[in-house]
Design a protein around this motif. Structure first.
Motif, mmCIF file in Angstrom:
data_model
loop_
_atom_site.group_PDB
_atom_site.id
_atom_site.type_symbol
_atom_site.label_atom_id
_atom_site.label_comp_id
_atom_site.label_asym_id
_atom_site.label_seq_id
_atom_site.Cartn_x
_atom_site.Cartn_y
_atom_site.Cartn_z
ATOM 1 N N PHE A 161 3.226 7.368 63.901
ATOM 2 C CA PHE A 161 3.252 8.827 63.816
ATOM 3 C C PHE A 161 4.703 9.246 63.970
ATOM 4 N N SER A 162 5.193 10.083 63.030
ATOM 5 C CA SER A 162 6.593 10.503 63.116
ATOM 6 C C SER A 162 6.741 11.983 62.792
ATOM 7 N N ALA A 163 7.825 12.557 63.305
ATOM 8 C CA ALA A 163 8.172 13.961 63.054
ATOM 9 C C ALA A 163 9.679 14.067 62.939
ATOM 10 N N VAL A 164 10.137 14.848 61.951
ATOM 11 C CA VAL A 164 11.564 15.051 61.737
ATOM 12 C C VAL A 164 11.788 16.530 61.445
ATOM 13 N N LEU A 165 12.740 17.135 62.129
ATOM 14 C CA LEU A 165 13.102 18.531 61.892
ATOM 15 C C LEU A 165 13.818 18.620 60.554
#
Length: 153
Positions: free
Chosen positions: A146-150
């Motif tokens: 699971f990943s998140a990038v602004l």
């Protein structure tokens, strides 16, 4: 200094991702790109459900969503697995990403992913939800991510 990854070959930068809860909390308001890739299979033995721990798996019990949908007048789509990334645990009002996989009876391991862009206010969180209507338990296996990038404000 940046937080150190809990296991080798895992990239973790910034304070937004809580590996224990499985939530990403936005440090600032903006558009974020999210991606969840889940390796799914039948449970082996009795796995322990601990998020964010290397080598652990999460067992997903079958749920009665299909019967509930039929009672509400909605058709039942058969054996399926929905993977969602939701804001503040609310998977509604255009604040979520979703993919639906039709399950075959082979029992083989398969991979499903969901990705897209969501807007989060500072302090809001996003997390992954799985809706299993397969009729038998399934397991999210190690190697899932699971990943998140602004992207921008």
């Amino acid at each position: 200094s940046h937080p150190q990854p809990e296991r080798e070959a895992m990239f973790h930068r910034g304070s937004g991702l809580n590996l224990t809860s499985g939530k990403y909390m936005a440090p600032i308001a903006g558009y974020y790109t999210f991606r969840a890739t889940l390796h799914i299979g039948e449970p082996l033995g009795t796995p322990t459900a601990l998020l964010g721990r290397s080598g652990m798996v999460l067992t997903l019990p079958s749920v009665l969503v299909c019967r509930q949908q039929q009672r509400k007048g909605h058709p039942c789509g058969g054996k399926r697995l929905r993977v969602l990334i939701c804001v503040q645990s609310h998977c509604q009002h255009n604040s979520f990403l979703e993919t639906v996989s039709r399950l075959e009876s082979s029992g083989d391991r398969f991979t499903t992913s969901v990705s897209g862009v969501l807007y989060l206010k500072a302090g809001q969180y996003a997390s992954v939800f799985v809706d299993n209507t397969a009729g038998s338990p399934l397991t999210v296996q190690s190697g899932s991510d699971f990943s998140a990038v602004l992207l921008g404000v």
